[in-house]
Design a protein around this motif. Sequence first.
Motif, PDB file in Angstrom:
ATOM      1  N   ALA A 139       0.823  -1.206   0.000  1.00 45.55           N
ATOM      2  CA  ALA A 139       0.000   0.000   0.000  1.00 45.55           C
ATOM      3  C   ALA A 139       0.857   1.256   0.000  1.00 45.55           C
ATOM      4  O   ALA A 139       0.579   2.231  -0.723  1.00 45.55           O
ATOM      5  N   ARG A 140       1.913   1.242   0.800  1.00 42.18           N
ATOM      6  CA  ARG A 140       2.784   2.418   0.816  1.00 42.18           C
ATOM      7  C   ARG A 140       3.531   2.556  -0.500  1.00 42.18           C
ATOM      8  O   ARG A 140       3.656   3.674  -1.040  1.00 42.18           O
ATOM      9  N   THR A 141       4.008   1.450  -1.050  1.00 37.91           N
ATOM     10  CA  THR A 141       4.767   1.494  -2.297  1.00 37.91           C
ATOM     11  C   THR A 141       3.899   1.970  -3.461  1.00 37.91           C
ATOM     12  O   THR A 141       4.338   2.784  -4.294  1.00 37.91           O
ATOM     13  N   LEU A 142       2.675   1.487  -3.529  1.00 31.06           N
ATOM     14  CA  LEU A 142       1.793   1.820  -4.648  1.00 31.06           C
ATOM     15  C   LEU A 142       1.017   3.114  -4.430  1.00 31.06           C
ATOM     16  O   LEU A 142       0.437   3.660  -5.383  1.00 31.06           O
ATOM     17  N   GLY A 143       0.953   3.574  -3.201  1.00 31.78           N
ATOM     18  CA  GLY A 143       0.202   4.796  -2.933  1.00 31.78           C
ATOM     19  C   GLY A 143      -1.300   4.600  -3.009  1.00 31.78           C
ATOM     20  O   GLY A 143      -2.042   5.553  -3.284  1.00 31.78           O
ATOM     21  N   ARG A 144      -1.761   3.378  -2.736  1.00 29.55           N
ATOM     22  CA  ARG A 144      -3.197   3.091  -2.762  1.00 29.55           C
ATOM     23  C   ARG A 144      -3.476   1.907  -1.851  1.00 29.55           C
ATOM     24  O   ARG A 144      -2.585   1.093  -1.599  1.00 29.55           O
ATOM     25  N   PRO A 145      -4.697   1.787  -1.331  1.00 32.22           N
ATOM     26  CA  PRO A 145      -5.013   0.663  -0.465  1.00 32.22           C
ATOM     27  C   PRO A 145      -4.930  -0.665  -1.214  1.00 32.22           C
ATOM     28  O   PRO A 145      -5.168  -0.721  -2.426  1.00 32.22           O
ATOM     29  N   VAL A 146      -4.597  -1.712  -0.475  1.00 32.17           N
ATOM     30  CA  VAL A 146      -4.510  -3.054  -1.054  1.00 32.17           C
ATOM     31  C   VAL A 146      -5.316  -4.006  -0.171  1.00 32.17           C
ATOM     32  O   VAL A 146      -5.093  -4.084   1.038  1.00 32.17           O
ATOM     33  N   LYS A 147      -6.238  -4.730  -0.805  1.00 30.26           N
ATOM     34  CA  LYS A 147      -7.138  -5.627  -0.083  1.00 30.26           C
ATOM     35  C   LYS A 147      -6.794  -7.080  -0.382  1.00 30.26           C
ATOM     36  O   LYS A 147      -6.469  -7.439  -1.512  1.00 30.26           O
ATOM     37  N   TRP A 148      -6.899  -7.914   0.656  1.00 28.32           N
ATOM     38  CA  TRP A 148      -6.682  -9.361   0.518  1.00 28.32           C
ATOM     39  C   TRP A 148      -7.742 -10.087   1.311  1.00 28.32           C
ATOM     40  O   TRP A 148      -8.082  -9.694   2.430  1.00 28.32           O
ATOM     41  N   THR A 149      -8.295 -11.139   0.733  1.00 24.82           N
ATOM     42  CA  THR A 149      -9.259 -11.983   1.426  1.00 24.82           C
ATOM     43  C   THR A 149      -8.887 -13.440   1.214  1.00 24.82           C
ATOM     44  O   THR A 149      -8.686 -13.885   0.084  1.00 24.82           O
ATOM     45  N   ASP A 150      -8.792 -14.163   2.312  1.00 24.18           N
ATOM     46  CA  ASP A 150      -8.450 -15.576   2.250  1.00 24.18           C
ATOM     47  C   ASP A 150      -9.619 -16.378   1.683  1.00 24.18           C
ATOM     48  O   ASP A 150     -10.781 -16.083   1.988  1.00 24.18           O
ATOM     49  N   THR A 151      -9.313 -17.368   0.867  1.00 23.93           N
ATOM     50  CA  THR A 151     -10.337 -18.337   0.504  1.00 23.93           C
ATOM     51  C   THR A 151     -10.438 -19.373   1.621  1.00 23.93           C
ATOM     52  O   THR A 151      -9.522 -19.535   2.423  1.00 23.93           O
ATOM     53  N   ARG A 152     -11.543 -20.080   1.667  1.00 26.54           N
ATOM     54  CA  ARG A 152     -11.701 -21.077   2.722  1.00 26.54           C
ATOM     55  C   ARG A 152     -10.655 -22.179   2.591  1.00 26.54           C
ATOM     56  O   ARG A 152     -10.092 -22.638   3.584  1.00 26.54           O
ATOM     57  N   SER A 153     -10.362 -22.609   1.364  1.00 28.39           N
ATOM     58  CA  SER A 153      -9.371 -23.671   1.203  1.00 28.39           C
ATOM     59  C   SER A 153      -7.990 -23.195   1.619  1.00 28.39           C
ATOM     60  O   SER A 153      -7.215 -23.956   2.207  1.00 28.39           O
ATOM     61  N   GLU A 154      -7.652 -21.932   1.316  1.00 31.85           N
ATOM     62  CA  GLU A 154      -6.362 -21.392   1.764  1.00 31.85           C
ATOM     63  C   GLU A 154      -6.321 -21.279   3.282  1.00 31.85           C
ATOM     64  O   GLU A 154      -5.257 -21.456   3.900  1.00 31.85           O
ATOM     65  N   SER A 155      -7.463 -20.957   3.903  1.00 31.46           N
ATOM     66  CA  SER A 155      -7.456 -20.762   5.349  1.00 31.46           C
ATOM     67  C   SER A 155      -7.124 -22.051   6.090  1.00 31.46           C
ATOM     68  O   SER A 155      -6.576 -22.014   7.194  1.00 31.46           O
ATOM     69  N   PHE A 156      -7.427 -23.200   5.501  1.00 28.28           N
ATOM     70  CA  PHE A 156      -7.025 -24.465   6.112  1.00 28.28           C
ATOM     71  C   PHE A 156      -5.507 -24.547   6.242  1.00 28.28           C
ATOM     72  O   PHE A 156      -4.988 -25.228   7.129  1.00 28.28           O
TER      73      PHE A 156
END
Length: 780
Positions: A278-295
């Motif tokens: 976010a700091r490098t790009l100068g914009r917010p960055v969003k991430w959401t885990d998938t259920r399979s990744e959360s395992f």
Amino acid sequence: MNAALDPSQIKFGIGQPVSRKEDPVLLRGEGRYSDDLSLPGQAHAVMVRSPFAHGTIRGIDTEAARAMPGVLAIVTGADLEAAGIGPMSLTVGQKNRDGSPPRLPRQPVLTTDKVRFVGDPVAMVVAETEKEARDAAEAVLLDVDPLPAVTEAREAVAPGAPLLHEAVPGNTVVDFHYGDAEAVAAAFARAAHVVRLPLRNSRVVVSPMEPRSAIGAYEDGRYVLRAGSQGVFGMRGGLAKVMGVEVEGVRMLTGNVGGSFGMKASVYPEYPALLHAARTLGRPVKWTDTRSESFLSDSHGRDHDTLGELALDAEGHFLAVRLTGFGNLGAYLSNATTLPSTMNTVKNVIGVYRTPLVEVSTRCVFTNTTPVGAYRGAGRPEGNYYMERLVDTAAREMGIDRVELRRRNHIQPDQIPYDAPSGMHYDSGDFPAILEEALAAADWDNFPARRAEARRRGRLRGIGIGHYLEVTAPPSKEMGGIRFDEDGGVTILTGTLDYGQGHASPFAQVLVDRLGIPFDRIRLMQGDSDLLIAGGGTGGSRSMMASGTALSTASAQVIERGRKLAAHALEASAEDIEFSAGRFTIAGTDRGIGLLELAAQLRTLPAPPGDLPATLDVSTTDQYEDSAFPNGCHVAEVEIDPETGETEVVSYVTVNDFGTLVNPMLVAGQAHGGIVQGIGQALTEHTAYDEDGQLLSGSYMDYGLPRAGHAPSLGFASHPVPARTNALGAKGCGEAGCAGALPSVMNAVVDALAERGIAHVDMPATPLKVWRLLHEGVAA
């Protein structure tokens, strides 16, 4: 300090079953969880994770991925280290048995040298859309030389086992020991009977309703993270360490949280990577885990391999308990990672029983598996499970009735305060009475008839006791802020955080009780680190003790300061001002002013009256005196179908001492949730790895979360003995359901199987495992 409630507010005071304030909003779908948030101009991130459980990284080829549509950046561990971010900042509070410090590896935010478990994050792709980021993440080429993997703690310490971290010889982070080994050995040597039982506290996938999600931003010269957590104050401090800035350089914001059970208390690698991007790009960055990744990416729970031993004299009195075993930490340190199998087991293992000596030896070990962290109870259910299984086994081996054996060894009410060999100081409780009430509620005496009736139907029926005592989290500073708002409402500010418990109503009930403020005028603010001056977060069943104590202190300050302000408004002496039912009055008269009216009047004044403050804002920190000791007795009854191995919990009752019940309805709900989680671990939840470290139970197709059909009707009763360690007399209740469920259900399963000569089965008692025990004499 009860404010002598106005009759219209009595139904909202302490002890009343008040509905959760937040439920209407949540049930309408108007909650604001992390993935519901979007910021203007935000980009989207997807993590690149290792498909190997163990291997040396030869290269990470991002060239093709960088050229794909929409890709804005690809962040690697080298990028973060060049920016001065990392390593991950986690410590271990326990020392080795020789007094030396634990061996701690250096853990980069994104791994650069080796991958150590399937799911280990190696890079983060940022693109305009989530789909573009996901497509590009699949194009990142990870070149790894595979290495042998190890998934069991006992195997990880064997000679020649694969080494995960060069700084941790033998994969052992800490070789923990507690107790007087010579005295314990002497007790075992003179014992008339010794029980030895290998016990496995199985690994679980935490599975909150809401997977993790976060938005990283850089606003006004500092990092801002919006993510689910168990407390923004502590999370801010952890993030600041990893980011290499002062705490003032980070703001942490948390909205609604869909469950955590300990898992969302940690700083995860995704968060610093998002903030950097976010700091490098100068914009917010969003991430959401998938259920399979959360395992793979969320910390797991439990996973302890222990030999339990109990020494008894000829009459069945306990002489000593000894636990020796392993705690599987996974590949890296996580939140409170060593605590469950070390000091929390020490504190909880003797439970409600007079046990003169305790010894616990645990090797906390790295393996090529998902990191293990705190999970509902974090050592409390483990300790109680070990002791209750040992007690039942001792009763069977010695030919003593299992209820009678418990009665002989109870800590009696006249022996409290009681100094336990764990170093704990029990301040209150009536353990014998709770056992008797639970047995009566379960109709224990008539169980043989029910067993005979089940036998006629071709089923095995068993009944089990889980007589538990928990040690809640130790004292810590907590904020109790009371802010009188311009619209006539009152806002509570606290460093604890509600991730499903329902804090808004019981915290408001404290203010109704202490200050007589109308329930519907009270709000709760808990998720903005900028507004807090302290806060230990929610965990260890401490919230009501911590926040309740702080709010009680703050309420006393409001009354004291308000008395002076009311004296000015009423043109009287402060010594003549009394406070009751939310109103200040001149003693002996009917002249007075309401607290909220006083706050509103102060806001109209052009200047403070003399040197008195012009508002009634209060921000204070306080701590309760000591841990509390919630306790109770669960009685579970099960039936097993020998043809399928299926186990059904057919009856379940529980009697508990949670001290003062601020909101009995929420307390019962917390107990119900913990019980069902315990039933799930006992019967259905099985986390399985193959020999290469691949997670075999990586989705709900393969991992058996308990469902509605697994939950029986749950009988709940209370036998409260108020705690003496905090202002409210509360003892905590959030984790107790698991502490009673694990031993009661497993004792019931073994009781049912005992008809076929089976003396023990480890969790989870899945249908396959039970069937094989019954038909082949082996545990799958």
